[in-house]
Design a protein around this motif. Structure first.
Motif, PDB file in Angstrom:
ATOM      1  N   LYS A 126      60.625 -52.069  13.143  1.00 54.18           N
ATOM      2  CA  LYS A 126      60.001 -53.242  14.148  1.00 54.18           C
ATOM      3  C   LYS A 126      59.575 -53.070  14.897  1.00 54.18           C
ATOM      4  O   LYS A 126      59.618 -51.849  16.362  1.00 54.18           O
ATOM      5  CB  LYS A 126      61.267 -53.719  14.450  1.00 54.18           C
ATOM      6  CG  LYS A 126      61.468 -55.332  16.279  1.00 54.18           C
ATOM      7  CD  LYS A 126      62.430 -55.636  16.024  1.00 54.18           C
ATOM      8  CE  LYS A 126      62.453 -56.864  16.704  1.00 54.18           C
ATOM      9  NZ  LYS A 126      61.326 -57.759  16.198  1.00 54.18           N
ATOM     10  N   ARG A 140      66.537 -53.328  11.597  1.00 51.25           N
ATOM     11  CA  ARG A 140      65.081 -52.633  11.763  1.00 51.25           C
ATOM     12  C   ARG A 140      64.819 -51.349  12.089  1.00 51.25           C
ATOM     13  O   ARG A 140      63.704 -51.371  12.983  1.00 51.25           O
ATOM     14  CB  ARG A 140      63.467 -53.482  11.816  1.00 51.25           C
ATOM     15  CG  ARG A 140      63.533 -55.255  10.751  1.00 51.25           C
ATOM     16  CD  ARG A 140      63.033 -55.372  11.264  1.00 51.25           C
ATOM     17  NE  ARG A 140      61.190 -54.606  10.441  1.00 51.25           N
ATOM     18  CZ  ARG A 140      59.937 -55.967  11.132  1.00 51.25           C
ATOM     19  NH1 ARG A 140      60.102 -57.142  11.353  1.00 51.25           N
ATOM     20  NH2 ARG A 140      59.073 -54.908  10.914  1.00 51.25           N
ATOM     21  N   GLU A 192      57.013 -48.473  15.771  1.00 48.56           N
ATOM     22  CA  GLU A 192      56.885 -49.016  16.578  1.00 48.56           C
ATOM     23  C   GLU A 192      56.404 -49.694  17.641  1.00 48.56           C
ATOM     24  O   GLU A 192      57.029 -50.649  18.343  1.00 48.56           O
ATOM     25  CB  GLU A 192      58.908 -48.715  17.477  1.00 48.56           C
ATOM     26  CG  GLU A 192      59.445 -48.431  15.545  1.00 48.56           C
ATOM     27  CD  GLU A 192      60.782 -47.787  16.016  1.00 48.56           C
ATOM     28  OE1 GLU A 192      61.833 -47.872  16.767  1.00 48.56           O
ATOM     29  OE2 GLU A 192      60.795 -46.252  16.209  1.00 48.56           O
TER      30      GLU A 192
END
Length: 526
Positions: free
Chosen positions: A28, A361, A252
């Motif tokens: 994510k 995620r 991320e």
């Protein structure tokens, strides 16, 4: 264009960069610059390191040990600048493992990741073991006393509880880690600067000239001050590393090629400023210089002396928050290294650790594995904090290995195209300075009591590189351990284990299916 659509466009560009590196975007992507910086700042954690080891610095080197701080910051800046350029080209999970893999001999790249992984794991253990140390100062319990679970003592109970909570947070999602980490970093920066400024205004007991005083410590072993200073600087060495964490969270982070290098450099430089001001204030606030050399907690003594008992206790809560988010950040970075190596099938059970939880995620399996492995030493030895000795040296060794590989790549023409952060013609010079610095520090870690090292191998080395014979279990030394310096023994054990696994699984024959980096025009050199 601004708002959600702009963020989506930036994320799409970042994901395209990942695909050009042969990596499928799965994690994510939600961190901005501040959160990326904060996770690296938490890993460094000036509060944690100074609270844990300032007694070593003062007790061994006297007030003049203060100058080790700017020296370490300068030396590590050479490393950080090199890493910032690497993070701009390759903002991917795994930081120095990925950078080494892509730019150096693949065997060197694998062993860089292998050493760095174990360094991260034992650092998680050491910092998690610091949480009960701070708690005991606040709540007044003894670490060796039975805990709420009578089968284990307070040290093990609170350390394991810390690891359980940090594992859950790391596995649950990057957003929760981001919130907790940002709060902790804010409390640490504001708390340390507030305490420092107030102490400098109303709590001073010493003159500035004290910073040049060695207070007779140069005569401890009769060999002058340089060998003593080399040991006293371990407090600073123990603090200033982990800034590459901003790079390892690159997958991320939004606009990662720009924000990851900014996070690396901001983390080390702000840590340098905060640490210098704080150490200066603490040293000048020492009420009794001679007594401070044997004081197990000179920071708490200075604050209580200058600001009173209440403020001293408030400071301990700031330290507790800092140590906790430090554990959280180090586990997060080590988790992503394990995930990165697992994704490449370069770790035992690699497919398991390279798996991304579809709901959160996050590399949840790797987070659990790091938490479990980090907990094991608490059930083997009574002094898991000793692991910090080997772990810190391993990290400096891993940085040195990465920088050596990158220098070879530079000599072959890398980088052929620029990224957002680039060193240009200074790249090779800074790279060489980083190697020289790292080599000297690794030698410093490895010195032990031996006539070969003259005045540098004194009995004071028991503080920084003790023998395995000091390791205890159940209050007794483990009799079968050989009389080998701890750092060298750690390196040897991990090296042997790595060689066996590397050869047995044919790692040298494996070929990574990685495309050229279309964003920068760089191909994998391996």
């Amino acid at each position: 264009m601004s708002g959600p659509q702009a963020s989506a466009d930036v994320a799409a560009r970042d994901d395209a960069h990942l695909r050009s590196l042969g990596i499928k975007p799965e994690l994510k992507r939600s961190l901005g610059f501040l959160s990326n910086f904060a996770v690296a700042f938490s890993y460094i954690s000036v509060s944690t390191g100074t609270f844990t080891l300032i007694a070593l610095g003062l007790g061994v080197g006297g007030p003049a040990f203060f100058w080790s701080w700017p020296i370490i910051i300068l030396g590590q800046t050479f490393v950080a600048l090199n890493f910032a350029e690497l993070a701009s080209h390759f903002p991917v999970a795994g930081s120095i493992y990925q950078w080494s893999k892509r730019l150096s001999n693949k065997t060197l790249g694998w062993f860089t990741g292998w050493f760095y992984f174990w360094a991260g794991v034992v650092t998680v253990t050491a910092v998690a073991g610091t949480v009960p140390l701070v708690l005991s100062s606040i709540l007044g319990f003894k670490l060796s006393d039975p805990s709420p679970l009578p089968a284990i003592n307070n040290l093990i109970f609170w350390a394991i509880l810390t690891l359980i909570s940090t594992t859950i947070i790391n596995a649950y999602g990057i957003r929760l880690l981001q919130i907790i980490n940002n709060i902790g970093v804010g409390a640490e920066i504001v708390g340390m600067l507030v305490f420092a400024v107030i102490l400098l205004i109303v709590g001073r007991h010493q003159d500035l000239s004290v910073l040049t005083q060695t207070a007779g410590t140069e005569n401890t072993e009769g060999n002058g001050y340089l060998p003593v200073f080399a040991i006293a600087m371990f407090m600073s060495l123990f603090v200033v590393y982990g800034f590459d964490t901003a790079g390892t969270f690159g997958e991320e982070t939004l606009d990662s090629s720009r924000q990851a290098p900014r996070g690396i450099l901001s983390a080390i430089w702000l840590s340098g400023i905060v640490g210098a001001v704080f150490l200066l204030a603490i040293i000048l606030a020492i009420p009794d210089l001679t007594a401070s050399f044997t004081d197990p907690s000179p920071i708490a003594t200075s604050i209580r002396s200058g600001l009173g008992e209440t403020m001293g206790n408030v400071y301990l809560y700031v330290i507790l928050a800092a140590v906790y988010v430090c554990t959280l950040a180090i586990q997060g970075a080590t988790t992503r290294l394990m995930f990165s190596m697992g994704r490449d099938r370069r770790m035992p059970l690699g497919s398991l650790w390279g798996h991304v939880n579809p709901t959160f995620r996050t590399p949840a399996n790797a987070a659990v594995a790091v938490g479990v492995i980090a907990a094991i030493p608490f059930f083997i030895t009574d002094n898991p904090g000793l692991l910090a000795t080997g772990a810190t040296g391993l990290i400096y060794l891993s940085y040195l290995m990465c920088n050596l590989g990158v220098l070879v790549a530079r000599r072959r023409g890398w980088p052929r195209q620029g990224a957002w952060f680039k060193l240009g013609s200074w790249g090779t010079i800074i790279n060489v300075l980083a190697i020289l610095w790292g080599g000297i520090m690794v030698i410093n870690f490895g010195l032990w009591k031996n006539a070969v090292f003259g005045g540098f191998g004194t009995a004071l080395r028991d503080f920084t590189n003790p023998s395995l014979t000091v390791v205890t279990s159940g209050g007794k030394t483990i009799s079968w351990l050989p009389d080998i310096p701890f750092f060298e023994a750690t390196v040897l054990l991990i090296l042997i284990g790595g060689v066996v696994y590397y050869l047995a699984t044919g790692q040298g024959r494996k070929v990574d299916q990685v495309e050229a980096d279309l964003a920068t025009g760089e191909a994998v050199i391996a």
